[in-house]
Design an enzyme around this catalytic site. Structure first.
Site, PDB file in Angstrom:
ATOM      1  N   PRO A   9       0.786  -1.224   0.000  1.00 47.95           N
ATOM      2  CA  PRO A   9       0.000   0.000   0.000  1.00 47.95           C
ATOM      3  C   PRO A   9       0.822   1.281   0.000  1.00 47.95           C
ATOM      4  CG  PRO A   9      -0.086  -1.073   2.147  1.00 47.95           C
ATOM      5  CD  PRO A   9       0.559  -2.036   1.205  1.00 47.95           C
ATOM      6  N   ASN A  10       0.303   2.236  -0.735  1.00 43.70           N
ATOM      7  CA  ASN A  10       0.845   3.605  -0.836  1.00 43.70           C
ATOM      8  C   ASN A  10       2.106   3.717  -1.672  1.00 43.70           C
ATOM      9  OD1 ASN A  10      -1.190   4.881   0.858  1.00 43.70           O
ATOM     10  ND2 ASN A  10      -0.268   3.713   2.517  1.00 43.70           N
ATOM     11  N   ARG A  17       4.782  11.101  -2.258  1.00 45.09           N
ATOM     12  CA  ARG A  17       4.582  10.748  -0.858  1.00 45.09           C
ATOM     13  C   ARG A  17       5.853  10.975  -0.051  1.00 45.09           C
ATOM     14  NH1 ARG A  17       4.902   4.508   0.996  1.00 45.09           N
ATOM     15  NH2 ARG A  17       4.203   4.861   3.109  1.00 45.09           N
ATOM     16  N   TYR A  22      11.135   9.040   1.040  1.00 40.67           N
ATOM     17  CA  TYR A  22      11.065   8.017   0.000  1.00 40.67           C
ATOM     18  C   TYR A  22      11.660   8.445  -1.342  1.00 40.67           C
ATOM     19  CZ  TYR A  22       8.002   5.665   3.324  1.00 40.67           C
ATOM     20  OH  TYR A  22       7.498   5.049   4.440  1.00 40.67           O
ATOM     21  N   ASN A  73       8.153  -5.770  -1.244  1.00 40.56           N
ATOM     22  CA  ASN A  73       8.025  -4.619  -0.366  1.00 40.56           C
ATOM     23  C   ASN A  73       6.558  -4.562   0.049  1.00 40.56           C
ATOM     24  OD1 ASN A  73       7.986  -2.299   1.085  1.00 40.56           O
ATOM     25  ND2 ASN A  73       8.924  -0.994  -0.489  1.00 40.56           N
ATOM     26  N   ALA A  76       3.366  -1.090   4.628  1.00 39.42           N
ATOM     27  CA  ALA A  76       2.850  -1.154   6.007  1.00 39.42           C
ATOM     28  C   ALA A  76       2.394  -2.559   6.406  1.00 39.42           C
ATOM     29  CB  ALA A  76       1.718  -0.153   6.180  1.00 39.42           C
ATOM     30  N   HIS A  79       4.487  -4.741   8.805  1.00 42.23           N
ATOM     31  CA  HIS A  79       4.473  -4.591  10.261  1.00 42.23           C
ATOM     32  C   HIS A  79       3.162  -5.037  10.899  1.00 42.23           C
ATOM     33  CE1 HIS A  79       7.717  -1.996   8.988  1.00 42.23           C
ATOM     34  NE2 HIS A  79       6.878  -1.179   8.393  1.00 42.23           N
ATOM     35  N   ASP A  86       0.986 -15.438   6.916  1.00 42.98           N
ATOM     36  CA  ASP A  86       0.445 -16.791   6.745  1.00 42.98           C
ATOM     37  C   ASP A  86       0.493 -17.221   5.278  1.00 42.98           C
ATOM     38  OD1 ASP A  86      -0.039 -17.080   9.428  1.00 42.98           O
ATOM     39  OD2 ASP A  86      -2.190 -16.695   9.310  1.00 42.98           O
ATOM     40  N   GLU A  97      12.995  -9.584   1.094  1.00 41.67           N
ATOM     41  CA  GLU A  97      12.214  -8.436   1.575  1.00 41.67           C
ATOM     42  C   GLU A  97      13.013  -7.168   1.296  1.00 41.67           C
ATOM     43  OE1 GLU A  97      10.900  -8.829   5.645  1.00 41.67           O
ATOM     44  OE2 GLU A  97      10.727  -6.655   5.890  1.00 41.67           O
ATOM     45  N   HIS A  99      12.991  -2.728   1.417  1.00 39.90           N
ATOM     46  CA  HIS A  99      12.381  -1.472   1.851  1.00 39.90           C
ATOM     47  C   HIS A  99      13.240  -0.322   1.358  1.00 39.90           C
ATOM     48  CE1 HIS A  99       9.512  -3.470   4.456  1.00 39.90           C
ATOM     49  NE2 HIS A  99      10.508  -4.255   4.852  1.00 39.90           N
ATOM     50  N   LEU A 100      12.569   0.729   0.970  1.00 38.99           N
ATOM     51  CA  LEU A 100      13.289   1.932   0.539  1.00 38.99           C
ATOM     52  C   LEU A 100      14.042   2.544   1.723  1.00 38.99           C
ATOM     53  CD1 LEU A 100      10.241   3.212  -1.456  1.00 38.99           C
ATOM     54  CD2 LEU A 100      12.419   2.594  -2.501  1.00 38.99           C
ATOM     55  N   ARG A 106      13.607   3.597  12.175  1.00 38.87           N
ATOM     56  CA  ARG A 106      12.407   4.437  12.162  1.00 38.87           C
ATOM     57  C   ARG A 106      11.585   4.236  13.444  1.00 38.87           C
ATOM     58  NH1 ARG A 106       9.485   4.530   6.513  1.00 38.87           N
ATOM     59  NH2 ARG A 106       8.401   6.163   7.677  1.00 38.87           N
ATOM     60  N   ARG A 110       7.600   0.352  13.263  1.00 37.45           N
ATOM     61  CA  ARG A 110       8.117  -0.092  11.954  1.00 37.45           C
ATOM     62  C   ARG A 110       9.344  -0.991  12.100  1.00 37.45           C
ATOM     63  NH1 ARG A 110       5.526   3.201   8.073  1.00 37.45           N
ATOM     64  NH2 ARG A 110       4.923   5.160   9.013  1.00 37.45           N
TER      65      ARG A 110
END
Ligand code: DQA
Length: 147
Positions: A9-10, A17, A22, A73, A76, A79, A86, A97, A99-100, A106, A110
């Site tokens: 998301p986002n 954003r 980011y 990625n 949210a 977390h 699952d 995995e 992440h930017l 953070r 997070r």
């Protein structure tokens, strides 16, 4: 070699954003860079982004038999989502995995990833470069595993 890239998301708002966190690159720019690197590595990319948790679960459930591995990625959902965790537990498809930002530097909420212990490894904190480093690492892992 087929690699899925799953964006949560986002991430569709990248570039607009919180650019101080980011960066100013858009998701399309990131996609172009990942596809370019994948071509150099001889890999094929299946790119997706969703803002919806159930859809993210569906994407994970669709991985077996369609790709060799995934770059993830989960944003949210990383977390918060036991459902996404699952789904990864159910499919056993190797993933990296990414992440930017460095999620461990953070806010408290997070710093925990519900996916990290299931991943082959994590790359976080290098902006768009996290995806490229993650892709290199995943392709290396899958190549070694196949030989
Ligand atoms: C993120 C970090 C997450 O905490 C956040 O919710 C995101 C992006 C990153 O790439 O740095 O949406 O996954």
């Amino acid at each position: 070699m087929r690699i899925a890239v799953l964006n949560g998301p986002n991430l569709n708002l990248l570039g607009m954003r919180e650019p101080e966190l980011y960066g100013s690159e858009r998701l399309e720019d990131l996609e172009r860079a990942v596809r370019h690197r994948a071509t150099e590595l001889g890999a094929e990319i299946r790119w997706s982004q969703t803002n919806h948790e159930g859809e993210f679960v569906d994407l994970v459930q669709g991985l077996p038999g369609t790709v060799d591995g995934a770059l993830v990625n989960a944003a949210a959902f990383t977390h918060t989502s036991l459902a996404v965790r699952d789904a990864f537990l159910a499919v056993s498809v190797p993933f990296v995995e990414v992440h930017l930002t460095n999620i461990f530097a953070r806010e408290e909420e997070r710093r925990r990833s519900l996916l990290a212990d299931l991943a082959v490894g994590i790359v976080a904190g290098f902006g768009a470069q996290s995806y490229l480093l993650g892709l290199d690492a995943l392709v290396g892992f899958l190549t070694r595993r196949a030989s």
